[in-house]
Design an enzyme around this catalytic site. Structure first.
Site, mmCIF file in Angstrom:
data_model
loop_
_atom_site.group_PDB
_atom_site.id
_atom_site.type_symbol
_atom_site.label_atom_id
_atom_site.label_comp_id
_atom_site.label_asym_id
_atom_site.label_seq_id
_atom_site.Cartn_x
_atom_site.Cartn_y
_atom_site.Cartn_z
ATOM 1 N N GLU A 125 36.135 -48.687 43.103
ATOM 2 C CA GLU A 125 37.332 -47.841 43.022
ATOM 3 C C GLU A 125 37.040 -46.710 42.039
ATOM 4 O OE1 GLU A 125 40.700 -46.171 41.198
ATOM 5 O OE2 GLU A 125 39.434 -47.632 40.163
ATOM 6 N N ASN A 156 38.511 -44.973 39.507
ATOM 7 C CA ASN A 156 38.697 -44.989 38.048
ATOM 8 C C ASN A 156 37.632 -45.826 37.351
ATOM 9 O OD1 ASN A 156 40.956 -43.373 38.223
ATOM 10 N ND2 ASN A 156 42.408 -45.078 38.198
ATOM 11 N N THR A 176 45.798 -44.915 33.949
ATOM 12 C CA THR A 176 45.718 -44.586 35.378
ATOM 13 C C THR A 176 44.544 -43.653 35.665
ATOM 14 O OG1 THR A 176 47.287 -42.758 35.147
ATOM 15 C CG2 THR A 176 48.210 -44.915 35.683
ATOM 16 N N ASP A 213 45.003 -38.991 34.309
ATOM 17 C CA ASP A 213 44.213 -37.819 34.705
ATOM 18 C C ASP A 213 44.919 -37.053 35.831
ATOM 19 O OD1 ASP A 213 43.778 -39.850 36.579
ATOM 20 O OD2 ASP A 213 41.705 -39.269 36.980
ATOM 21 N N ASN A 249 37.182 -47.311 47.350
ATOM 22 C CA ASN A 249 37.567 -46.043 47.963
ATOM 23 C C ASN A 249 36.477 -44.983 47.812
ATOM 24 O OD1 ASN A 249 38.121 -45.638 45.235
ATOM 25 N ND2 ASN A 249 40.262 -45.033 45.527
ATOM 26 N N ASP A 307 49.117 -38.642 41.977
ATOM 27 C CA ASP A 307 49.787 -39.920 41.744
ATOM 28 C C ASP A 307 50.019 -40.156 40.260
ATOM 29 O OD1 ASP A 307 47.010 -40.090 41.636
ATOM 30 O OD2 ASP A 307 46.943 -42.178 42.218
ATOM 31 N N HIS A 342 48.942 -44.603 44.132
ATOM 32 C CA HIS A 342 48.374 -45.656 43.281
ATOM 33 C C HIS A 342 49.055 -45.803 41.913
ATOM 34 C CE1 HIS A 342 44.805 -45.558 45.951
ATOM 35 N NE2 HIS A 342 44.864 -44.246 45.847
HETATM 36 C C1 BDR Z 1 42.748 -43.634 41.481
HETATM 37 O O1 BDR Z 1 41.860 -42.533 41.592
HETATM 38 C C2 BDR Z 1 42.523 -41.341 41.309
HETATM 39 O O2 BDR Z 1 42.108 -40.324 42.174
HETATM 40 C C3 BDR Z 1 43.982 -41.636 41.417
HETATM 41 O O3 BDR Z 1 44.724 -40.808 40.545
HETATM 42 C C4 BDR Z 1 44.087 -43.080 41.064
HETATM 43 O O4 BDR Z 1 44.253 -43.256 39.680
HETATM 44 C C5 BDR Z 1 42.741 -44.372 42.796
HETATM 45 O O5 BDR Z 1 41.467 -44.861 43.066
HETATM 46 CA CA CA Z 2 44.757 -41.366 38.249
#
Ligand code: BDR
Ligand code: CA
Length: 492
Positions: free
Chosen positions: A211, A213, A172, A13, A205, A17, A342
């Site tokens: 997290e 994703n 990812t 996406d 996060n 990163d 990441h």
């Molecule tokens: C993930 O969240 C997205 O914002 C980044 O691309 C990474 O895949 C990190 O938590």
């Molecule tokens: Ca990502």
């Protein structure tokens, strides 16, 4: 005997990163990037799909196709992350799009159909290559069989085909595409090893224990984690050690004219840049420059990958600028001194699993709790009665990852159209490229509006609805629930 390439499909996406994950996957010898699919996440599906095309073109991989996946999670409203990736999903410093627009369009058709065909074809090719290798070895009277030794292999394989003979599906972003793929084509779980950037063992996060994703589509993650497919998870604990420090950014940006300093160049030596770079770095400058790149040359600089200091170039400058935006948002939102990169870490795992320390364990995805939906509950001490299902990365050789990335940047730099004099792309969005961007703008906006209409009109997926039937009474996990925290917002 030459080792066959590892076929990789990247589902992402982009996202800053993710962009570097694309670069790494497409510019590492020994990997064959089969294609790229997109998933709504860091931004809308329309935006991240455009971004994927833009990135591939900018890094000189315009022969790699993109197919758009699911615009929204299986059961929940989309969750976007503009606070980290900007309005375009791939903003440069100051906001707004930095990369020139690709003239290409995504492939028509459903992503899972396209991905399944690519995986099947690559898997058959792997089988043929393996048979050929075995025949060669037999003819030479070698030890025979080829076995695991002919491939690097990870410790995650849990069923019949060794990991080395499998196609890698690297995810990812949210796992919606992967969940649908493995649900509609269950036979693929014998052909692929899935490697994800996602989840956490402790602190999250975009929520206290989640997290982004996994939080975006917990039900999809649950399907993938329980599918039985060999699965490696690169959690936040690990990606938070791969920090894009000013030294790393200087090494990416190249030496000279871009704000690189003697100090940063010397530090870059620690990630694969030759020591003499320090001498060439010129006068000290405390901050990384956001000034315009040097004029493109007609013969792009092509340093020996990872072995020598690279000269600055428009391409290197552009990548550096993207990461500077990322650094700014990570500082603002998460108070990180340096941003964690990441997604390329998951690709690095495919390239060099020996750089990683892992442990197989039971990981379950919380989908019911309003406090913690999207949490990856990791049974670190082996207390669960359920069998281990995930190879969880615990640690990584950070320098090794940066070395891989810098080598890939050097290869991309050698072929990037951004370095070609006289092209609109060469100046990026700051100069002549801006004109190209503007002329493409109206069409792009129309296309985005069309695709966003699709996003809004799509409904939940039946398979997931069935799966979660028992959870319906829990709480539905809408906004304000377990995920909420880091500023990401569900787009109803
Ligand atoms: C993930 O969240 C997205 O914002 C980044 O691309 C990474 O895949 C990190 O938590
Ligand atoms: Ca990502």
């Amino acid at each position: 005997m030459t080792r066959p390439s590892i076929p990789v499909w990247l589902d992402c996406d982009p996202g800053h990163d993710d962009a570097t994950a694309i670069l790494l996957a497409g510019h590492t010898p020994g990997l064959e990037l089969l294609g790229v699919s997109t998933i709504g996440g860091n931004q809308t599906l329309a935006k991240v799909t455009k971004n994927a095309l833009d990135v591939l073109d900018a890094v000189g991989l315009s022969h790699i196709d993109v197919v758009a996946g699911q615009p929204r999670p299986l059961m929940r409203p989309p969750l976007l992350c503009p606070e980290i990736h900007g309005d375009t999903g791939l903003d440069g410093p100051g906001g707004g799009r930095l990369l020139p627009r690709s003239p290409r369009s995504p492939l028509p058709g459903k992503a899972i159909t396209v991905i399944s065909r690519a995986i099947e074809a690559a898997y058959e090719q792997l089988q043929r290559e393996r048979t050929g290798q075995q025949q060669q070895q037999q003819q030479r009277g070698g030890e025979g069989g080829g076995g695991e030794g002919s491939w690097r292999s990870s410790s995650s394989s849990s069923s019949s085909s060794p990991s080395g003979e499998r196609v890698r599906l690297v995810c990812t972003g949210a796992l919606t595409n992967a969940a649908l793929l493995l649900t509609v084509y269950p036979e693929l779980s014998e052909m692929v090893e899935v490697v994800i950037m996602g989840g956490c063992m402790g602190v999250g996060n975009t929520g206290p224990v989640v997290e982004f994703n996994i939080q975006t589509d917990p039900e999809a993650a649950k399907i993938v984690f329980e599918s039985g497919v060999p699965l490696t998870m690169v959690p936040l604990e690990v990606t938070h050690t791969v920090l894009a420090t000013p030294q790393v950014l200087a090494a990416i940006g190249g030496i000279g004219g871009m704000g690189a300093t003697a100090a940063t160049a010397a530090a870059a030596g620690a990630v694969g840049i030759a020591a003499e770079a320090a001498a060439a770095a010129g006068p000290a400058s405390a901050a990384l420059s956001t000034a315009a790149p040097p004029p493109p040359s007609s013969s792009p600089v092509a340093p020996a990958a990872g072995t020598a200091a690279a000269a600055a170039s428009p391409f290197r400058h552009t990548i550096q600028q993207l990461l500077l935006f990322f650094a700014e948002t990570y500082k603002r939102v998460f108070r990180f001194e340096h941003p964690p990169l990441h997604d390329p870490v998951a690709v690095a795992y495919v390239i060099r699993p020996d750089l990683f320390e892992c442990r197989r364990m039971r990981v379950d995805v919380e989908t019911c709790s309003s406090l913690s939906y999207g949490q990856t509950v990791c049974d670190v001490w082996g207390q669960s009665a359920a069998p281990p299902n995930v190879n969880v990365v615990l640690q990584v050789d950070v320098e090794g990852v940066w070395r891989l990335l810098l080598e890939a940047v050097a290869r991309a730099d050698a072929g990037s159209p951004l370095n070609r004099a006289g092209t609109g792309a060469a100046a990026g969005a700051d100069g002549a490229g801006a004109a190209a961007v503007a002329s493409a703008g109206a069409a792009a906006v129309q296309e985005q509006q069309r695709q966003q209409a699709v996003v809004v009109s799509s409904g939940p997926v039946g398979a997931a609805a069935l799966l979660l039937e028992g959870c319906r009474l829990c709480d539905g996990g809408r906004d304000g629930g377990g995920g909420g925290g880091g500023g990401s917002s569900r787009a109803e």
